[in-house]
Design a protein around this motif. Sequence first.
Motif, PDB file in Angstrom:
ATOM      1  N   ASP A 133      -5.480  -1.164 -73.070  1.00 15.24           N
ATOM      2  CA  ASP A 133      -5.769   0.181 -72.593  1.00 15.24           C
ATOM      3  C   ASP A 133      -5.972   1.084 -73.809  1.00 15.24           C
ATOM      4  O   ASP A 133      -5.226   0.975 -74.789  1.00 15.24           O
ATOM      5  N   TYR A 134      -6.959   1.941 -73.752  1.00 17.59           N
ATOM      6  CA  TYR A 134      -7.230   2.836 -74.883  1.00 17.59           C
ATOM      7  C   TYR A 134      -6.021   3.701 -75.226  1.00 17.59           C
ATOM      8  O   TYR A 134      -5.653   3.852 -76.394  1.00 17.59           O
ATOM      9  N   ASP A 135      -5.408   4.288 -74.203  1.00 14.82           N
ATOM     10  CA  ASP A 135      -4.302   5.206 -74.451  1.00 14.82           C
ATOM     11  C   ASP A 135      -3.079   4.494 -75.022  1.00 14.82           C
ATOM     12  O   ASP A 135      -2.365   5.053 -75.854  1.00 14.82           O
ATOM     13  N   LEU A 139      -3.875   4.102 -78.673  1.00 12.97           N
ATOM     14  CA  LEU A 139      -3.691   5.381 -79.369  1.00 12.97           C
ATOM     15  C   LEU A 139      -2.215   5.726 -79.529  1.00 12.97           C
ATOM     16  O   LEU A 139      -1.803   6.237 -80.581  1.00 12.97           O
ATOM     17  N   ALA A 140      -1.423   5.446 -78.505  1.00 16.37           N
ATOM     18  CA  ALA A 140       0.008   5.752 -78.575  1.00 16.37           C
ATOM     19  C   ALA A 140       0.655   5.032 -79.753  1.00 16.37           C
ATOM     20  O   ALA A 140       1.494   5.607 -80.454  1.00 16.37           O
ATOM     21  N   ASP A 157     -12.998   9.725 -80.277  1.00 14.71           N
ATOM     22  CA  ASP A 157     -12.642   9.256 -78.942  1.00 14.71           C
ATOM     23  C   ASP A 157     -13.627   9.903 -77.977  1.00 14.71           C
ATOM     24  O   ASP A 157     -13.491  11.066 -77.622  1.00 14.71           O
ATOM     25  N   ARG A 177     -14.870   3.621 -73.670  1.00 12.09           N
ATOM     26  CA  ARG A 177     -14.782   4.694 -74.660  1.00 12.09           C
ATOM     27  C   ARG A 177     -15.037   4.128 -76.051  1.00 12.09           C
ATOM     28  O   ARG A 177     -14.841   2.945 -76.291  1.00 12.09           O
ATOM     29  N   VAL A 206     -13.400   4.511 -79.395  1.00  6.84           N
ATOM     30  CA  VAL A 206     -12.153   5.021 -79.949  1.00  6.84           C
ATOM     31  C   VAL A 206     -11.948   4.417 -81.324  1.00  6.84           C
ATOM     32  O   VAL A 206     -11.798   3.201 -81.463  1.00  6.84           O
ATOM     33  N   LYS A 221     -11.118  -1.803 -75.367  1.00  8.74           N
ATOM     34  CA  LYS A 221     -10.416  -2.211 -74.149  1.00  8.74           C
ATOM     35  C   LYS A 221     -11.035  -3.500 -73.629  1.00  8.74           C
ATOM     36  O   LYS A 221     -12.253  -3.609 -73.480  1.00  8.74           O
TER      37      LYS A 221
END
Length: 130
Positions: free
Chosen positions: A14-16, A19-20, A33, A41, A43, A58
Motif C-alpha cells: 500500500d502506498y500509505d 510512506l508511513a 506523490d 500513484r 510515489v 503498489k
Amino acid sequence: MRQSLALTALLVPDYDAGLAFYVGVLGFDLVEDRALSPDKRWVVVRPKGSAGGLLLAKAADARQAARIGDQTGGRVFLFLKTDDFERDHAAMLARGVPFEEAPRRESYGTVAVFRDPFGNRWDLIQPNAG
C-alpha cells in the motif's frame, strides 16, 4: 558519458504504508506523490541529501504481491549509507526499526542489517574514510 541510477522500484502492499515507514520512521523526504489513475500513484521518496530514491510501487496483482519483501530472494537488497552510524542506528532503534544483528566493523566500514516492515533486508552502512 555520465549516467546514474535515479530510482529503484520497491514493491509495497500500500502506498500509505510505504510512506508511513520511509518518510515517517526513516525520515526520508517525500519527493513526489501524484495520482496516475484511480488505483495507481507515482510515489517517490529518498534519503535526505540523496540524489537517488525509491519509487514505491503498489503491487498490482497476486504475482507482484507475492514478491513484496523478497525481490532479491532474501539477500540484502538496499544499502542506506550514513555519515554517522551510531547516530542513525540509535535513532532507528528508538523508532522501532528491527535490526537482525548488532553493528559490526568490517574492512569496508561499520554495518548492520535491518528489515523494513515489508520484509526487505537493508544494510545501514558507514563506509570507512578514504
